[in-house]
Structure formats: C-alpha cells, structure tokens
Scaffold this motif. Structure first.
Motif, PDB file in Angstrom:
ATOM      1  N   LYS A  93       0.815  -1.216   0.000  1.00 42.83           N
ATOM      2  CA  LYS A  93       0.000   0.000   0.000  1.00 42.83           C
ATOM      3  C   LYS A  93       0.850   1.269   0.000  1.00 42.83           C
ATOM      4  N   ARG A 126       2.608   2.240  -3.422  1.00 42.55           N
ATOM      5  CA  ARG A 126       1.810   2.793  -4.525  1.00 42.55           C
ATOM      6  C   ARG A 126       1.786   4.313  -4.469  1.00 42.55           C
ATOM      7  N   ASN A 180      -0.008   7.020  -2.035  1.00 45.78           N
ATOM      8  CA  ASN A 180       0.141   6.093  -0.925  1.00 45.78           C
ATOM      9  C   ASN A 180      -1.239   5.666  -0.431  1.00 45.78           C
ATOM     10  N   GLU A 181      -1.447   4.369  -0.290  1.00 46.01           N
ATOM     11  CA  GLU A 181      -2.751   3.836   0.130  1.00 46.01           C
ATOM     12  C   GLU A 181      -2.772   3.353   1.574  1.00 46.01           C
ATOM     13  N   GLU A 202      -3.358   3.163   5.405  1.00 41.70           N
ATOM     14  CA  GLU A 202      -4.396   3.763   6.248  1.00 41.70           C
ATOM     15  C   GLU A 202      -4.150   3.418   7.711  1.00 41.70           C
ATOM     16  N   ASP A 213      -4.244  -0.200   8.574  1.00 40.30           N
ATOM     17  CA  ASP A 213      -3.046  -0.980   8.229  1.00 40.30           C
ATOM     18  C   ASP A 213      -2.028  -0.925   9.363  1.00 40.30           C
TER      19      ASP A 213
END
Length: 189
Positions: A124, A127, A130-131, A133, A136
C-alpha cells in the motif's frame, strides 16, 4: 538501456570505489545504480549510509526486510528494485516459493500473519498515491513494536527513493538479480 551511463570502477576515486565495493560485498555483484550514482559521490555516500543503517542489525528479520522491499518495489512498478530485493531475500535464506508468492501474500499459507501485515503496508505504501491507512497500522501493531514499525517503514521509504531513481534512469538490471525475479514481467526498467 540505462539513460545515464554507469561509470566503471577505473573512473571513480578510491573512496567511491570503496563504497561500490561495499555494495558488491553486500549484494554479491556490482550494482549498476551505484555506478550511476557514483557520478555524485556525496549522494552515493548518503545512500550507502542509509542502506547500511536500514539493513544493518535491527529488530525486524533481514529476510522479511527484503520481502518488504520487493513488495514495495512491485507495487511501485520498479522491475530493477524488485529484482534486487528478491535477490537479497534469497541471500537471506528466504524460501524461493515465498518470494514468488509475494503478489498473493494474503492468500498464501507460506506467510505468517505478521509477515502479511508487513507486506500489506509495503504494497500500500509503495503505490502512488500512498494507500496506507490507520487500519493498516493497527494491523501492524498486533505483531510489531513501534520501533519495528519504524524499521519497516524505513525499508519502504528507502525503496521509494530507489524505485524512483532506477525507474526514471532505466537502470539496466544485472544478471544475478535478474535470475532471482519471479512474478514480474520483464518490461525494461
């Protein structure tokens, strides 16, 4: 083909040659990205110090660190860095089947829950955008201390720089890491 020609060792000063030699001892081959970076010896020195601090002794398993680097690089689309991280994972004794299964880590019984949490954040955070969260990080905290989380994010961040460097420059992959890469189409980086 690299967009900037890597120097050869005969073209660099002794201190720069020593840094490239350190990279060769760590990786088992002379990395082309270091030979390009050698055009800016201060940058190479800073990178070597960063790599040494992140991959030096720590609280996170060295093999897992390499899998984190591979996952972040795959998520970022950097063939060169993914191959280097896969090669490093093999050098650390990570099962080749596990390296190959990084893309399917959530469904693979080869990974522990802790490894899944670390690879999840690497995928994540690798990417753009940025993914990662809060959830996570809650998942990571089930298995890792805050010191270990910083170590994990350090690996991801190191590869953020290297992914951008090598994919932008089109750094040519060396034979040793090319042989270690699976699960990624060889499209040129």
């Amino acid at each position: 083909m690299s967009r900037v020609t890597p120097l050869n060792l005969a073209e660099v000063d002794p201190e720069t040659a020593e840094m490239v030699g350190n990279a060769e001892r760590l990786m088992g081959f002379v990395p082309n990205d270091a030979l390009v970076m050698a055009r800016q010896p201060k940058t190479l020195r800073a990178m070597w110090d960063l790599v040494a601090s992140i991959y030096g002794p720590g609280d996170v398993d060295p093999g897992l660190k390499r899998l984190i680097g591979e996952a972040a690089s795959k998520a970022a689309g950097c063939f060169y860095c993914s191959a280097h991280a896969a090669h490093g994972a093999r050098q650390q004794g990570v099962d080749p089947a596990k390296i190959e299964a990084v893309w399917t880590f959530e469904d693979s019984d080869l990974f522990t829950d802790a490894e899944r949490a670390a690879i999840n954040i690497a995928m994540k955070a690798g990417r753009v955008p940025n993914e990662a969260e809060d959830s996570d990080f809650e998942r990571l905290r089930q298995y890792f201390s805050e010191t270990q989380i910083v170590e994990i994010v350090s690996v991801i961040s190191l590869f953020g720089f290297l992914n951008r460097w090598n994919s932008t420059l089109g750094t040519q992959l060396e034979p040793a890491p090319a042989a270690s890469l699976t699960g990624f189409a060889q499209t040129g980086d």
